[in-house]
Design an enzyme around this catalytic site. Structure first.
Site, PDB file in Angstrom:
ATOM      1  N   ASP A  73       0.833  -1.201   0.000  1.00  0.00           N
ATOM      2  CA  ASP A  73       0.000   0.000   0.000  1.00  0.00           C
ATOM      3  C   ASP A  73       0.866   1.249   0.000  1.00  0.00           C
ATOM      4  OD1 ASP A  73      -2.854   1.232   0.698  1.00  0.00           O
ATOM      5  OD2 ASP A  73      -1.357   2.253   1.928  1.00  0.00           O
TER       6      ASP A  73
ATOM      7  N   TYR B 169       3.106   9.783  -0.780  1.00  0.00           N
ATOM      8  CA  TYR B 169       4.163   9.239   0.087  1.00  0.00           C
ATOM      9  C   TYR B 169       5.560   9.445  -0.497  1.00  0.00           C
ATOM     10  CZ  TYR B 169       0.361   6.617   2.410  1.00  0.00           C
ATOM     11  OH  TYR B 169      -0.786   6.248   3.058  1.00  0.00           O
TER      12      TYR B 169
ATOM     13  N   LYS C 195      -2.647   5.742  -4.251  1.00  0.00           N
ATOM     14  CA  LYS C 195      -3.753   6.677  -3.964  1.00  0.00           C
ATOM     15  C   LYS C 195      -3.539   8.002  -4.675  1.00  0.00           C
ATOM     16  CE  LYS C 195      -3.652   4.714   0.687  1.00  0.00           C
ATOM     17  NZ  LYS C 195      -2.199   4.597   0.972  1.00  0.00           N
TER      18      LYS C 195
ATOM     19  N   HIS D 288      -7.434   9.439  -1.934  1.00  0.00           N
ATOM     20  CA  HIS D 288      -6.763   9.445  -0.628  1.00  0.00           C
ATOM     21  C   HIS D 288      -7.625  10.063   0.490  1.00  0.00           C
ATOM     22  CE1 HIS D 288      -2.392   9.350   1.006  1.00  0.00           C
ATOM     23  NE2 HIS D 288      -3.232   9.169   1.991  1.00  0.00           N
TER      24      HIS D 288
HETATM   25  N1  LIG Z   1      -5.118   6.454   3.876  1.00  0.00           N
HETATM   26  C1  LIG Z   1      -4.534   7.188   4.782  1.00  0.00           C
HETATM   27  O1  LIG Z   1      -4.870   8.370   4.996  1.00  0.00           O
HETATM   28  C2  LIG Z   1      -3.437   6.589   5.603  1.00  0.00           C
HETATM   29  C3  LIG Z   1      -2.951   7.248   6.753  1.00  0.00           C
HETATM   30  C4  LIG Z   1      -1.940   6.643   7.480  1.00  0.00           C
HETATM   31  C5  LIG Z   1      -1.447   5.407   7.088  1.00  0.00           C
HETATM   32  N2  LIG Z   1      -1.916   4.791   5.963  1.00  0.00           N
HETATM   33  C6  LIG Z   1      -1.412   3.470   5.498  1.00  0.00           C
HETATM   34  O2  LIG Z   1      -1.436   2.561   6.583  1.00  0.00           O
HETATM   35  C7  LIG Z   1      -0.121   2.060   6.812  1.00  0.00           C
HETATM   36  C8  LIG Z   1       0.093   1.726   8.268  1.00  0.00           C
HETATM   37  O3  LIG Z   1      -0.266   2.816   9.101  1.00  0.00           O
HETATM   38  P1  LIG Z   1       0.757   3.608  10.031  1.00  0.00           P
HETATM   39  O4  LIG Z   1       2.089   3.561   9.431  1.00  0.00           O
HETATM   40  O5  LIG Z   1       0.138   4.926  10.306  1.00  0.00           O
HETATM   41  O6  LIG Z   1       0.708   2.828  11.429  1.00  0.00           O
HETATM   42  P2  LIG Z   1       1.013   1.345  11.971  1.00  0.00           P
HETATM   43  O7  LIG Z   1       1.246   0.408  10.876  1.00  0.00           O
HETATM   44  O8  LIG Z   1      -0.072   1.060  12.947  1.00  0.00           O
HETATM   45  O9  LIG Z   1       2.329   1.564  12.834  1.00  0.00           O
HETATM   46  C9  LIG Z   1       3.558   1.788  12.242  1.00  0.00           C
HETATM   47  C10 LIG Z   1       4.557   2.102  13.350  1.00  0.00           C
HETATM   48  O10 LIG Z   1       4.720   0.967  14.205  1.00  0.00           O
HETATM   49  C11 LIG Z   1       6.059   0.501  14.163  1.00  0.00           C
HETATM   50  N3  LIG Z   1       5.963  -0.984  14.100  1.00  0.00           N
HETATM   51  C12 LIG Z   1       5.690  -1.736  13.011  1.00  0.00           C
HETATM   52  N4  LIG Z   1       5.625  -3.041  13.341  1.00  0.00           N
HETATM   53  C13 LIG Z   1       5.842  -3.120  14.672  1.00  0.00           C
HETATM   54  C14 LIG Z   1       5.889  -4.191  15.573  1.00  0.00           C
HETATM   55  N5  LIG Z   1       5.691  -5.453  15.173  1.00  0.00           N
HETATM   56  N6  LIG Z   1       6.138  -3.906  16.882  1.00  0.00           N
HETATM   57  C15 LIG Z   1       6.321  -2.630  17.284  1.00  0.00           C
HETATM   58  N7  LIG Z   1       6.277  -1.568  16.465  1.00  0.00           N
HETATM   59  C16 LIG Z   1       6.048  -1.804  15.166  1.00  0.00           C
HETATM   60  C17 LIG Z   1       6.696   1.117  12.937  1.00  0.00           C
HETATM   61  O11 LIG Z   1       8.064   1.406  13.145  1.00  0.00           O
HETATM   62  P3  LIG Z   1       9.258   0.778  12.228  1.00  0.00           P
HETATM   63  O12 LIG Z   1       8.992   1.139  10.797  1.00  0.00           O
HETATM   64  O13 LIG Z   1      10.470   1.450  12.784  1.00  0.00           O
HETATM   65  O14 LIG Z   1       9.225  -0.685  12.479  1.00  0.00           O
HETATM   66  C18 LIG Z   1       5.914   2.442  12.821  1.00  0.00           C
HETATM   67  O15 LIG Z   1       6.463   3.417  13.676  1.00  0.00           O
HETATM   68  C19 LIG Z   1       0.776   3.178   6.264  1.00  0.00           C
HETATM   69  O16 LIG Z   1       2.099   2.781   6.012  1.00  0.00           O
HETATM   70  C20 LIG Z   1       0.025   3.550   5.005  1.00  0.00           C
HETATM   71  O17 LIG Z   1       0.274   2.612   3.979  1.00  0.00           O
HETATM   72  C21 LIG Z   1      -2.913   5.373   5.224  1.00  0.00           C
END
Ligand SMILES: NC(=O)c1ccc[n+]([C@@H]2O[C@H](COP(=O)([O-])OP(=O)(O)OC[C@H]3O[C@@H](n4cnc5c(N)ncnc54)[C@H](OP(=O)(O)O)[C@@H]3O)[C@@H](O)[C@H]2O)c1
Length: 298
Positions: A47, A52, A77, A110
């Site tokens: 994704d 990004y 997106k 998005h």
């Molecule tokens: N549509 C939208 O508006 C929108 C908004 C936000 C996000 N997104 C999408 O959703 C994806 C995920 O969301 P997100 O990045 O906001 O949050 P998330 O996946 O809930 O959390 C990511 C964070 O957690 C850490 N992490 C990952 N795996 C872990 C584990 N097993 N144990 C502990 N910490 C861990 C990562 O750090 P490290 O990388 O250092 O491991 C990063 O800081 C994004 O990458 C994007 O593709 C979409």
């Protein structure tokens, strides 16, 4: 190399891996390695988004991985600076070019732009055209409320296949999920392990981290899993598609290793009970090109 995730069927019959890798805030330098590691570990859904700034690296990693393109489900997106019909078609071409692909699996708007919903509808109509032309296998939206979806569906033909929204234990959106279920829209969860509440806390002196919640750590102990794995499993039990982000190979591997256990309905409900009803991310009602002036260069 085979995929590890189960699949979910979208409303047009297309099969999408239930769990994927997100690359929001993955630097271009980190993205190639993260996506390569993910594909090596059995991820088959990536994704990304034009906003990004790492579509090029996603495409490069897919080629480097050696995994056949037909096996990988790629989502990107359309950013709001490209809303409007012609603008969206142009931006899609630019995204495909950066990704180095000849078609996309899922194209999402998005954000809703409530103050210029005509532009949002026009962008969605462009996505419908791309779908009809076979340039994308499914189309959908992100961050839309029940009202946005209702307004959009009243003015367009194709029911969104997916609405990708903020969902984690502190903000688990039961009403929106029920609305999706009633309309055949698949719920995809961003910040599935609660990233937003940690990297952008409402109160920096009192960070709420779902991975440290006693109910979650107790389930992790019970099943011999990590807290992140428990939360990702919780999404899957709800029929929600989580797309956790990590740039660390060990966590990337950890996050997809969730297909060998399950949570009981009572355990799912115990995690549900952490809901505060308060979102961590921006209010979609307030998103427009003035509040979010970022532009994507196409
Ligand atoms: N549509 C939208 O508006 C929108 C908004 C936000 C996000 N997104 C999408 O959703 C994806 C995920 O969301 P997100 O990045 O906001 O949050 P998330 O996946 O809930 O959390 C990511 C964070 O957690 C850490 N992490 C990952 N795996 C872990 C584990 N097993 N144990 C502990 N910490 C861990 C990562 O750090 P490290 O990388 O250092 O491991 C990063 O800081 C994004 O990458 C994007 O593709 C979409």
């Amino acid at each position: 190399m085979t995929g590890k995730s189960t699949y979910l069927k979208l409303n047009n019959g297309v099969e999408m891996p239930a769990l994927g890798l997100g690359v929001f805030q993955s630097s271009p330098e980190d993205t190639v390695g993260a996506v390569e590691a993910a594909l090596e570990e059995g991820y088959r859904l990536i994704d990304t988004a034009a906003a990004y700034g790492n579509e090029r690296q996603v495409g490069e990693a897919i080629v480097r991985s050696g995994v056949d393109r037909s096996e990988v489900f790629v989502t990107t997106k359309l950013w709001i600076s490209d809303y409007g019909y012609d603008e969206a078609l142009h931006a899609f071409d630019a995204s495909l070019k950066r990704l180095g692909l000849d078609h996309l699996d899922l194209y999402l708007l998005h954000q809703p732009v409530p103050t210029d919903f005509d532009g949002t509808v026009a962008a969605y109509k462009a996505a419908e055209k791309l779908l009809a032309d076979g340039r994308v296998r499914a189309i959908g939206v992100s961050n839309q409320s029940e009202q946005h979806l209702t307004d959009l569906m009243a003015r367009t033909e194709v029911v969104p296949a997916v609405n990708q929204v903020e969902i984690h234990p502190y903000f688990n959106q039961p009403a929106l999920r029920a609305f999706h279920a009633g309309h055949g829209i698949l719920t995809q969860a961003w910040s599935p392990i609660g990233g937003i509440t940690v990297y952008r806390p409402a109160d920096p002196d009192n960070v709420r981290n779902a991975l440290r919640e006693p109910v979650v750590t107790a389930l992790a102990d019970k099943y011999g899993k990590t807290p992140a794995q428990v939360l990702l499993r919780w999404h899957l039990e709800h029929g929600v598609s989580p797309i956790p982000k990590s740039v660390r190979p060990s966590r990337i591997a950890e996050n997809i290793d969730v297909f060998d256990f399950s949570l009981t309905p009572a355990e799912v409900a115990a995690v549900d009970a952490l809901d505060t009803g308060v979102r961590g991310g921006p209010d979609p009602e307030l998103i427009n090109t003035t509040t979010h002036p970022k532009r994507v260069e196409n």
